[in-house]
Design an enzyme around this catalytic site. Structure first.
Site, short mmCIF file in Angstrom:
data_model
loop_
_atom_site.label_atom_id
_atom_site.label_comp_id
_atom_site.label_asym_id
_atom_site.label_seq_id
_atom_site.Cartn_x
_atom_site.Cartn_y
_atom_site.Cartn_z
N CYS A 1 44.40 38.70 45.04
CA CYS A 1 45.37 38.51 46.14
C CYS A 1 46.75 39.05 45.79
O CYS A 1 47.56 39.31 46.68
CB CYS A 1 45.46 37.03 46.48
SG CYS A 1 43.90 36.30 46.99
N ASN B 1 41.53 45.54 47.72
CA ASN B 1 40.92 44.39 47.03
C ASN B 1 40.24 43.50 48.06
O ASN B 1 40.91 42.95 48.93
CB ASN B 1 42.00 43.60 46.30
CG ASN B 1 41.49 42.25 45.82
OD1 ASN B 1 40.70 42.18 44.89
ND2 ASN B 1 41.90 41.18 46.48
N GLU B 2 38.92 43.37 47.97
CA GLU B 2 38.19 42.46 48.84
C GLU B 2 38.52 42.69 50.32
O GLU B 2 38.66 41.73 51.09
CB GLU B 2 38.48 41.00 48.45
CG GLU B 2 38.06 40.65 47.03
CD GLU B 2 38.45 39.24 46.62
OE1 GLU B 2 39.03 38.50 47.44
OE2 GLU B 2 38.17 38.87 45.48
#
Length: 283
Positions: free
Chosen positions: A139, A256-257
């Site tokens: 995150c 990211n993700e």
């Protein structure tokens, strides 16, 4: 860094930092202390920096002097005359007036690797024998909002010139470990560095693909910083930061993700730009 601590004193005061569940201080070891101080109007009185244990036993201390109207660093080496696993750093004074404090730092001289990690953490990472090292994390890459995303250019150079970042865990990070330190840590570990870069996606926002040019440039510049010659703009910046030889980064992660049609399009644009400039990079 435009945030600092302002203390208006009228008598005695004390400020403490416990570290993470207490600082591990070892008798006979040396610790580098520094603080930036100024007084906008005036401050008259005493000022000290101390390392103390949970019983307030003094393990090391020094007087802080020469507080002026302009920011000025005071630096010193503190030698521990006792040991404690629950120590804390204390700034205390007794006086009258306003004091401004910034960039307060206490670091052990014995540290791990050229990246300067805490010894026990560096040794623990090394013991895992990683073949690759992905950074700067999940995150952290995206941020709650686009403005709070990880921007590697804000994390290099002198510590007090790095731009702090408010994060989803609720505090300002000073980027004491920045892009350069991550690359050096990978080298110290003997692991391949794998840099994860923002793809125009935060937890709450998505940047349209026709506005993604800055993200493309940041990715290209990150690779140049890691791998470029010292005659290049970002290769020269790497050399100024103490590492003239390339880090030879081979891997870069775009996002990211992340998911969704805009992300997929952004990924394609960033990936194609990287491959056009650096065909050897693995994405």
């Amino acid at each position: 860094n435009r945030k600092f601590l302002s203390v208006t004193a009228d008598g005695s005061f004390s400020l403490a930092n416990n570290g993470f569940w207490g600082m591990n201080i070892v008798q006979g070891e040396k610790y580098d202390f520094s603080i930036a101080l100024r007084t906008p109007t005036s401050y008259k009185g005493s000022l000290k920096a101390k390392i103390v244990d949970s019983n307030n036993k003094i393990l090391a201390e020094m007087e802080l002097k020469s507080v002026t109207g302009e920011w000025k660093y005071t630096k010193a080496t503190l030698s521990a005359k006792g040991s404690a696993t629950d120590a804390r750093l204390v700034i205390e004074g007794n006086g009258k007036g306003e004091l401004c404090m910034d960039m307060i730092s206490l670091m052990p001289q014995k540290r791990w690797g050229k990246s300067g990690m805490r010894t026990d953490l560096g040794e623990a990472l090394k013991a895992l024998r990683p073949t690759f090292f992905r950074f700067p994390g999940g995150c952290w890459v995206e941020g709650e909002e686009i403005a709070q995303r990880y921007q590697w250019k804000n994390t290099i150079g002198p510590m007090d010139c790095r731009i702090p970042l408010w994060n989803i865990w609720g505090y300002n990070a000073t980027h004491g470990i920045g892009y350069h330190e991550y690359l050096q840590l990978a080298k110290d570990l003997g692991a391949e560095p794998l840099f994860c870069i923002n793809a125009g996606v935060s937890h709450k926002e998505v940047i349209p693909s026709d506005q993604i040019d800055q993200w493309i440039q940041d990715a290209l510049d990150a690779i140049e910083y890691a791998n470029g010659p010292v005659t290049s703009v970002w290769g020269a910046a790497r050399a100024r930061n103490g590492h003239p030889e390339p880090f030879n980064m081979k891997y870069i992660e775009v996002g990211n993700e992340n998911f969704g049609s805009v992300y997929f399009r952004n990924f394609e644009l960033i990936s194609n730009a990287i491959k056009a400039r650096y065909p050897e990079m693995q994405i």
